[in-house]
Design a protein around this motif. Structure first.
Motif, short mmCIF file in Angstrom:
data_model
loop_
_atom_site.label_atom_id
_atom_site.label_comp_id
_atom_site.label_asym_id
_atom_site.label_seq_id
_atom_site.Cartn_x
_atom_site.Cartn_y
_atom_site.Cartn_z
N LEU A 103 -2.40 1.75 -9.51
CA LEU A 103 -3.60 0.95 -9.77
C LEU A 103 -4.81 1.85 -10.01
O LEU A 103 -4.81 3.02 -9.61
N LEU A 146 0.81 -1.21 0.00
CA LEU A 146 0.00 0.00 0.00
C LEU A 146 0.85 1.27 0.00
O LEU A 146 0.35 2.35 -0.34
N PHE A 169 1.20 0.34 -6.04
CA PHE A 169 -0.18 0.48 -5.55
C PHE A 169 -0.81 1.76 -6.08
O PHE A 169 -1.95 1.75 -6.55
N THR A 170 -0.08 2.87 -6.02
CA THR A 170 -0.64 4.15 -6.47
C THR A 170 -0.88 4.17 -7.98
O THR A 170 -1.60 5.03 -8.49
N THR A 204 -9.76 0.03 -7.46
CA THR A 204 -8.94 -1.08 -6.95
C THR A 204 -8.20 -0.64 -5.69
O THR A 204 -8.11 -1.40 -4.71
N GLN A 205 -7.67 0.57 -5.70
CA GLN A 205 -6.99 1.10 -4.50
C GLN A 205 -7.95 1.16 -3.32
O GLN A 205 -7.61 0.77 -2.20
N GLN A 206 -9.15 1.67 -3.57
CA GLN A 206 -10.15 1.79 -2.51
C GLN A 206 -10.54 0.42 -1.95
O GLN A 206 -10.72 0.25 -0.74
N TRP A 231 -8.65 -2.32 -1.91
CA TRP A 231 -7.54 -2.82 -1.09
C TRP A 231 -7.49 -2.12 0.26
O TRP A 231 -7.32 -2.78 1.30
N GLU A 232 -7.63 -0.82 0.27
CA GLU A 232 -7.58 -0.07 1.54
C GLU A 232 -8.70 -0.52 2.48
O GLU A 232 -8.48 -0.68 3.69
#
Length: 230
Positions: free
Chosen positions: A105, A97, A102-103, A109-111, A113-114
């Motif tokens: 993506l 992360l 990650f940034t 998709t980032q949201q 994962w978070e």
């Protein structure tokens, strides 16, 4: 005279089930050990309900049920939850992360994962997480990495499209802002020109010579007397 039946200890042990079920000895215990405890609690609740309704069991029965609760609680054989695998997966996820990978993506998709990693972290730090849930969560995080690897080409394509769309939107916003700036400058320039014109006209008025009254001739003329020409 009937001896008074005491229910105090039984009431305490029945009420203590809430705490007991939050301990790893219970939630990580075998189904058999948990079943025995649950059954003893059920019997204790039945005795207390009968007492509430006015039907009292003899003291020996009350004590026997309470002893069953005590013995079954001591027999709970759950071990402390081993969260090592989950901790390792969360450590891996934490590093991911914070990476440029990650940034890069897509935003959704980032949201995702978070959100999922935050939920997994809550499970890891909770004191009542049983072994089954800890294992399931560790597997879920590992599976997220595997799925991402399989979908990498599609994710990279989607991320590139999103970056292009954001750049286009930003460019349009800059153009609109420049257009508005030019419009404001034109208005200010027009206002300045009008102000300068008004100031110039005021200065011209101030420089014009004032008309003289004409002295005595003007006075006699005012009274109606005019000097005849020779």
């Amino acid at each position: 005279m009937n001896e008074k039946v005491v229910f105090d200890q039984l009431s305490k042990d029945v009420a203590d089930q809430v705490r007991v079920r939050q301990t790893y000895k219970y939630f990580n215990g075998t189904d058999r050990s948990k079943g025995l405890y649950d059954e003893a609690i059920r019997m204790g609740e039945d005795v207390l309900q009968e007492h509430k309704e006015g039907y009292n069991e003899p003291q020996a029965m009350v004590d026997l049920v309470d002893q069953a609760i005590y013995n079954s609680r001591k027999a709970l054989n759950g071990q402390q939850t081993d969260k090592h695998s989950l901790k390792m997966q969360l450590l891996r996820a934490g590093q991911f992360l914070r990476s440029q990978e990650f940034t890069g993506l897509p935003i959704k998709t980032q949201q995702y994962w978070e959100r999922e990693i935050a939920a997994a972290h809550n499970i890891e730090v909770a004191s009542n997480t049983d072994q089954a849930l800890a294992n399931k969560t560790a597997i879920k995080v590992a599976t997220m990495f595997d799925t991402m690897e399989q979908m990498r080409p599609q994710l990279m394509k989607e991320a590139a499209q999103q970056r292009a769309a954001r750049a286009k939107k930003a460019m349009a916003a800059r153009k609109e802002a420049e257009k508005e700036r030019q419009k404001r400058e034109a208005i200010l320039a027009k206002q300045k020109a009008l102000a300068e014109k008004a100031a110039k006209e005021d200065r011209k008025e101030e420089k014009k010579p004032k008309k003289k009254s004409g002295g005595h001739r003007g006075f006699w003329s005012f009274l109606g007397f005019h000097k005849k020409k020779k």
